[in-house]
Design a protein around this motif. Structure first.
Motif, mmCIF file in Angstrom:
data_model
loop_
_atom_site.group_PDB
_atom_site.id
_atom_site.type_symbol
_atom_site.label_atom_id
_atom_site.label_comp_id
_atom_site.label_asym_id
_atom_site.label_seq_id
_atom_site.Cartn_x
_atom_site.Cartn_y
_atom_site.Cartn_z
ATOM 1 N N PHE A 132 -91.827 -21.895 -14.509
ATOM 2 C CA PHE A 132 -92.845 -20.850 -14.614
ATOM 3 C C PHE A 132 -92.249 -19.494 -14.241
ATOM 4 C CE2 PHE A 132 -96.694 -18.553 -13.413
ATOM 5 C CZ PHE A 132 -97.547 -18.911 -14.433
ATOM 6 N N LEU A 133 -91.325 -19.510 -13.295
ATOM 7 C CA LEU A 133 -90.761 -18.270 -12.765
ATOM 8 C C LEU A 133 -89.242 -18.306 -12.642
ATOM 9 C CD1 LEU A 133 -92.935 -17.306 -9.660
ATOM 10 C CD2 LEU A 133 -92.800 -16.100 -11.828
ATOM 11 N N LEU B 212 -97.631 -24.506 -17.323
ATOM 12 C CA LEU B 212 -98.725 -24.347 -16.355
ATOM 13 C C LEU B 212 -98.864 -25.547 -15.432
ATOM 14 C CD1 LEU B 212 -101.275 -23.057 -18.980
ATOM 15 C CD2 LEU B 212 -100.108 -21.655 -17.282
ATOM 16 N N SER C 47 -96.496 -27.675 -14.562
ATOM 17 C CA SER C 47 -95.229 -28.111 -13.984
ATOM 18 C C SER C 47 -95.314 -28.122 -12.454
ATOM 19 C CB SER C 47 -94.111 -27.161 -14.421
ATOM 20 O OG SER C 47 -92.934 -27.441 -13.698
ATOM 21 N N GLY C 48 -94.585 -29.045 -11.850
ATOM 22 C CA GLY C 48 -94.537 -29.104 -10.387
ATOM 23 C C GLY C 48 -93.303 -28.417 -9.832
ATOM 24 N N ASP C 49 -92.618 -27.668 -10.672
ATOM 25 C CA ASP C 49 -91.345 -27.068 -10.283
ATOM 26 C C ASP C 49 -91.368 -25.583 -10.663
ATOM 27 O OD1 ASP C 49 -88.702 -26.212 -10.146
ATOM 28 O OD2 ASP C 49 -87.877 -28.051 -10.988
ATOM 29 N N THR C 50 -91.135 -24.706 -9.680
ATOM 30 C CA THR C 50 -91.203 -23.256 -9.924
ATOM 31 C C THR C 50 -90.306 -22.803 -11.070
ATOM 32 O OG1 THR C 50 -89.473 -22.866 -8.281
ATOM 33 C CG2 THR C 50 -91.731 -22.611 -7.531
#
Lengths: 247, 247
Positions: free
Chosen positions: A95-96, A87, A89-92
């Motif tokens: 999460f995706l 949640l 994280s600064g990196d997509t």
């Protein structure tokens, strides 16, 4: 269905395929009264070492799931799979992105009833997982509350997992999460080495995760099972008393 | 509960607060047999122009929701709120970051039963929304299938929304989504201007979104309602026939 299984988890052990564990220690862990074993880690995780560890755990009847951190280390044959969605994280990717790639490659083979997403909050800035995921670990109570609302209310994720990776967490953060969670299960992991620490954290969460301690004091790690269940038992009694009072 | 409401949506109009619409055109749109009005856009959206458009729509009994694109343009008083999670964005902001900030600022005031996440796939590379969200719009059928699995199976989002923003989409992409969706509602928007186009797209989705056409031919936009319902009706008959055959 993994959804239902995790509702009964009060204590779980997390084993790292990249760390050495003697057969004796492993036997103690697997024969303890823990509710499940999670196999996963951040560093040096491979298909081979995950498979080997699963094989060793499989000698015992304990429920065993994999927490996936790398696509090419996913091993078939676990009782279930936990997929972290980081949640903060600064990196997509965390999460995706990695999830999309994995689904594109292996989507046809996924046993959906045995897979759950974890809304994962990595809170120790020194932890490898925080560095790898470029996580913002400078979290206030308000940040935590907003992350709970994001994961539990908006995304309706089944698990909200606060992980302090080897350090004992901020109980105010954990209490804030408890007060906001509506339907997710609240997991806590990090730095539990004494009964006092377990007493402090366990009453506020649904599931305690013990990892590190296994590797420097397996005997004490086994004791955490009883410590957790003693504390959660108290909470249960309290809840039923509350219900009685409401009737 | 917004969950249940959207299950009945077969046709919706999307109005952009930043575009001019005559009172007559607005009346035609609101008095059409559409199932709902979505108010939202990408460019120049403010609290004021959203509020003004809502006030104008509120003269009619049509169900009206806001699709949120900016925190400070959220207007109370809508029947519901749709929050896009841009699946193919290259920036965490569009599925986590802005959401977390919004929940931190306004989390106490959110009517959770009236809020839904949309798994949003923006497919037109020229569209402002694709550029703003740094979206990867170069999507194969396999990519689309993996995004459906990500949104519908893994994240269990209630809506999977394919948006081609003013251009007519790739029907193979939409069909692939249809074949994979299990419980999410499938929305399609983009470039619908003729009955033929509606006939091509409508049978494969649950909900057709008409936006652009309103602004250059409101009368024709109103016709899309009948076109969609005619096609979806056919599908319904087919489904019931299938059921009878199975009995």
């Amino acid at each position: 269905m993994l959804d239902k299984k995790i509702r009964r988890w009060r204590h779980v052990f997390k084993l790292d395929p990249n760390r050495m564990l003697s057969d004796l220690a492993l036997e103690m862990i697997c024969k303890s009264d823990t509710d499940a074993i999670i196999i996963g880690g951040t560093d040096g995780i491979t298909y081979e070492n995950t498979q080997q560890l699963l094989d060793r755990v499989r000698k015992y009847p304990v429920f065993c799931v994999q927490e996936i951190s790398k696509i090419d280390a996913v091993v078939p044959g676990f009782d279930g799979y936990l997929i972290p969605a980081v949640l903060n994280s600064g990196d997509t990717n965390w999460f995706l992105g990695a999830h999309h790639q994995a689904l594109k490659a292996y989507g046809d083979f996924i046993p959906w009833n045995h897979v759950l997403l974890e809304g994962y909050l990595t809170c120790n800035p020194e932890a490898k997982v925080s560095r790898v995921t470029k996580a913002n670990t400078d979290l206030t109570v308000d940040d935590c509350v907003a992350y709970v609302r994001l994961a539990d209310r908006l995304y309706r994720l089944p698990i909200f997992y606060i992980e302090y990776s080897g350090t004992f967490g901020d109980v105010e953060i954990v209490k804030a999460a408890r007060s906001e969670v509506s339907s997710a299960r609240l997991f806590y992991g990090g730095g539990l080495t004494t009964e006092e620490q377990v007493k402090t954290m366990a009453p506020h969460v649904d599931t305690i995760v013990v990892g590190n301690l296994i590797y420097f004091n397996a005997q004490r790690a086994v004791q955490t099972v009883a410590w957790v269940k003693k504390n959660q038992q108290r909470k249960k009694v309290k809840r039923s008393q509350v219900k009685k009072r409401q009737k």
